[in-house]
Motif scaffolding. Sequence first.
Motif, PDB file in Angstrom:
ATOM      1  N   UNK A 190       4.368  37.503  23.588  1.00  0.00           N
ATOM      2  CA  UNK A 190       4.981  37.595  22.267  1.00  0.00           C
ATOM      3  C   UNK A 190       4.241  36.725  21.253  1.00  0.00           C
ATOM      4  N   UNK A 191       4.364  37.092  19.981  1.00  0.00           N
ATOM      5  CA  UNK A 191       3.762  36.310  18.915  1.00  0.00           C
ATOM      6  C   UNK A 191       4.554  35.015  18.731  1.00  0.00           C
ATOM      7  N   UNK A 192       3.860  33.905  18.517  1.00  0.00           N
ATOM      8  CA  UNK A 192       4.528  32.641  18.276  1.00  0.00           C
ATOM      9  C   UNK A 192       3.798  31.479  18.929  1.00  0.00           C
ATOM     10  N   UNK A 193       4.322  30.265  18.696  1.00  0.00           N
ATOM     11  CA  UNK A 193       3.775  29.055  19.289  1.00  0.00           C
ATOM     12  C   UNK A 193       4.547  28.724  20.561  1.00  0.00           C
ATOM     13  N   UNK A 194       3.830  28.617  21.684  1.00  0.00           N
ATOM     14  CA  UNK A 194       4.452  28.266  22.961  1.00  0.00           C
ATOM     15  C   UNK A 194       4.585  26.747  23.078  1.00  0.00           C
TER      16      UNK A 194
END
Length: 221
Positions: free
Chosen positions: A193-197
Amino acid sequence: MQQHLVNRRSATSPVFMLLVFLGMSLSRRLTFASLPSSSIRGVHRTTSRCGPGASRNRAVAPVAALPLEIVEPSFNLAGGCLGLGVLLGVKGSPVKNGLFAIAAAVFGLFIAFQTFNLRFAFDSEAFELRFANGAGPDQNAVVGGINRWSYKSFVNWDFLPSKDFPILVYFKETQTPAADRQEAPDFLVPDSLDGQAHFFPAIADAAALDRGFAEHGCTKA
């Protein structure tokens, strides 16, 4: 930042390389402090004030207190690392390895220190990593911004390798601007998924964290 225990080499090597990486990452994010108040089902409840009303010396209109749920700490990860250090270091152990024994013991002490001094917390708007003495979240040294993430920005969360055996607390959010995001190791990220882990050592009650994420409507893929 979580994995399995197997035998001497295949178990310790990956686990410790991962845990040391996570510990260094967490130590860059925050410094340390001391401890708060009473608990309910693994969660400490207190209140915090925001805005000008936080100052006692100012004559201003009262500001509504924001409920804060501080998750009970868990020393399971620290105890597991220390126990593994003993197992790897004790004379006559079939998996004796002095170097890994020292690494496990030192890392276990580091995680114990973090467990004493840091807390995960929920309020009505966001999830935080903050100090145990009640001081608010610090600046995130990796991606910038404070260690506080709106529930609306969550696109996934989980425990690695599982909730029953948590080593890492994982979540991904879209609050961090795309330009500031940092890539996480592919083998650690359980989604595309798109985003900061984000990965944090499981230094808090996993069941209470699980309830908190669910009750506050954090999206889970």
